[in-house]
Design a protein around this motif. Sequence first.
Motif, PDB file in Angstrom:
ATOM      1  N   PHE A 259       0.858  -1.234   0.163  1.00 20.33           N
ATOM      2  CA  PHE A 259      -0.318  -0.149  -0.432  1.00 20.33           C
ATOM      3  C   PHE A 259       0.718   1.266  -0.076  1.00 20.33           C
ATOM      4  O   PHE A 259       0.690   1.934  -0.468  1.00 20.33           O
ATOM      5  N   ILE A 260       1.220   1.212   0.772  1.00 18.55           N
ATOM      6  CA  ILE A 260       2.866   2.864   0.971  1.00 18.55           C
ATOM      7  C   ILE A 260       3.558   2.883   0.017  1.00 18.55           C
ATOM      8  O   ILE A 260       4.203   3.173  -0.501  1.00 18.55           O
ATOM      9  N   LYS A 261       4.132   1.136  -1.309  1.00 12.13           N
ATOM     10  CA  LYS A 261       5.358   1.576  -2.245  1.00 12.13           C
ATOM     11  C   LYS A 261       3.967   1.846  -3.130  1.00 12.13           C
ATOM     12  O   LYS A 261       5.119   2.541  -4.263  1.00 12.13           O
ATOM     13  N   ASN A 262       2.705   1.316  -3.612  1.00 13.10           N
ATOM     14  CA  ASN A 262       1.795   2.146  -4.448  1.00 13.10           C
ATOM     15  C   ASN A 262       1.602   3.497  -4.498  1.00 13.10           C
ATOM     16  O   ASN A 262       0.629   3.662  -3.561  1.00 13.10           O
ATOM     17  N   THR A 263       2.186   4.194  -4.554  1.00 15.10           N
ATOM     18  CA  THR A 263       2.869   5.675  -4.444  1.00 15.10           C
ATOM     19  C   THR A 263       0.815   6.697  -4.674  1.00 15.10           C
ATOM     20  O   THR A 263       0.522   7.490  -4.265  1.00 15.10           O
ATOM     21  N   ARG A 264       0.406   6.179  -5.964  1.00 15.37           N
ATOM     22  CA  ARG A 264      -0.499   6.260  -6.327  1.00 15.37           C
ATOM     23  C   ARG A 264      -1.591   5.927  -5.459  1.00 15.37           C
ATOM     24  O   ARG A 264      -3.002   6.984  -5.345  1.00 15.37           O
ATOM     25  N   VAL A 265      -2.548   4.570  -5.373  1.00 17.55           N
ATOM     26  CA  VAL A 265      -3.117   4.844  -4.161  1.00 17.55           C
ATOM     27  C   VAL A 265      -3.203   5.320  -2.640  1.00 17.55           C
ATOM     28  O   VAL A 265      -4.021   5.464  -2.226  1.00 17.55           O
ATOM     29  N   PHE A 266      -1.225   5.555  -2.495  1.00 19.01           N
ATOM     30  CA  PHE A 266      -1.580   6.146  -0.987  1.00 19.01           C
ATOM     31  C   PHE A 266      -1.407   6.889  -1.235  1.00 19.01           C
ATOM     32  O   PHE A 266      -2.386   8.560  -0.077  1.00 19.01           O
ATOM     33  N   SER A 267      -1.318   8.303  -2.462  1.00 21.41           N
ATOM     34  CA  SER A 267      -1.500   9.593  -2.597  1.00 21.41           C
ATOM     35  C   SER A 267      -3.269   9.718  -2.627  1.00 21.41           C
ATOM     36  O   SER A 267      -3.695  10.456  -1.326  1.00 21.41           O
ATOM     37  N   ALA A 268      -3.766   8.622  -3.260  1.00 20.79           N
ATOM     38  CA  ALA A 268      -4.885   8.451  -4.025  1.00 20.79           C
ATOM     39  C   ALA A 268      -6.013   8.842  -2.073  1.00 20.79           C
ATOM     40  O   ALA A 268      -6.808   9.890  -1.562  1.00 20.79           O
ATOM     41  N   PHE A 269      -5.090   7.973  -1.365  1.00 21.23           N
ATOM     42  CA  PHE A 269      -5.734   7.906   0.423  1.00 21.23           C
ATOM     43  C   PHE A 269      -5.689   8.923   0.985  1.00 21.23           C
ATOM     44  O   PHE A 269      -6.544   9.673   2.047  1.00 21.23           O
ATOM     45  N   LEU A 270      -4.254   9.591   1.126  1.00 25.24           N
ATOM     46  CA  LEU A 270      -3.939  10.375   1.821  1.00 25.24           C
ATOM     47  C   LEU A 270      -4.859  12.161   1.319  1.00 25.24           C
ATOM     48  O   LEU A 270      -5.752  12.673   1.741  1.00 25.24           O
ATOM     49  N   GLY A 271      -6.141  12.170   0.068  1.00 27.51           N
ATOM     50  CA  GLY A 271      -6.255  13.151  -0.562  1.00 27.51           C
ATOM     51  C   GLY A 271      -7.465  12.959  -0.059  1.00 27.51           C
ATOM     52  O   GLY A 271      -7.669  13.560   0.397  1.00 27.51           O
ATOM     53  N   LEU A 272      -8.173  11.683   0.110  1.00 32.26           N
ATOM     54  CA  LEU A 272      -9.083  11.532   0.718  1.00 32.26           C
ATOM     55  C   LEU A 272      -9.620  11.816   1.342  1.00 32.26           C
ATOM     56  O   LEU A 272     -10.285  12.145   2.409  1.00 32.26           O
ATOM     57  N   LEU A 273      -8.435  11.176   2.480  1.00 34.75           N
ATOM     58  CA  LEU A 273      -8.123  11.699   4.003  1.00 34.75           C
ATOM     59  C   LEU A 273      -8.587  13.308   5.027  1.00 34.75           C
ATOM     60  O   LEU A 273      -9.921  13.237   5.652  1.00 34.75           O
ATOM     61  N   CYS A 274      -8.134  13.759   3.902  1.00 34.35           N
ATOM     62  CA  CYS A 274      -8.006  15.946   4.089  1.00 34.35           C
ATOM     63  C   CYS A 274      -9.012  15.518   3.844  1.00 34.35           C
ATOM     64  O   CYS A 274      -9.483  17.305   4.579  1.00 34.35           O
TER      65      CYS A 274
END
Length: 184
Positions: free
Chosen positions: A7-22
Amino acid sequence: MLFKEQFIKNTRVFSAFLGLLCAILLCFFYFLKLLQPFDDFIQDRFFHLRWTQTKPHPDILIVSIDGATLRKYPWPIPRDYYIKVLQKLSALGAKAIAFNIMIDSPSGKPTVDQELIESVKSLKNIVLPVFYDYSAEQILTPLPELKTGSNGLGNVAVYPDSVARRIASFVFNQEIHPHELYLP
């Protein structure tokens, strides 16, 4: 552990998740008005950066109730004084008088109230206040006789911290007459 690493290595998914959380957190803070003080502070700073102090036009006269007036006259100031001031301003040639004192109930002196109503009707250049209290979401308007006798109504918003940052742009009520003017 494998899922977390992937999950952390896949930066696209991680970035999308952080964006959604924010986005969810910002919406939460926005709807609870937790960001309002910060927004007001930033807006005030921008206003002060662009503000240039200018003098009012020489044809504009501001008559106010100050500390000396309140030491000389009791509060509320008797309405017959308001009548004298309005008539004096009109006699001096005032083209418009914005009267920023709310008179929304009878004074207990019907003859003085009637004289004030007649004075407002006869002068034909007086704009009376409409107070919209943002913290209480309440509208105060003048006595109906004064309201119909005035040249219009001006919006005087009451803010929780006494700083005008925004004005509601909506019709106050269904009793608006065509001659009434709602100003920010």
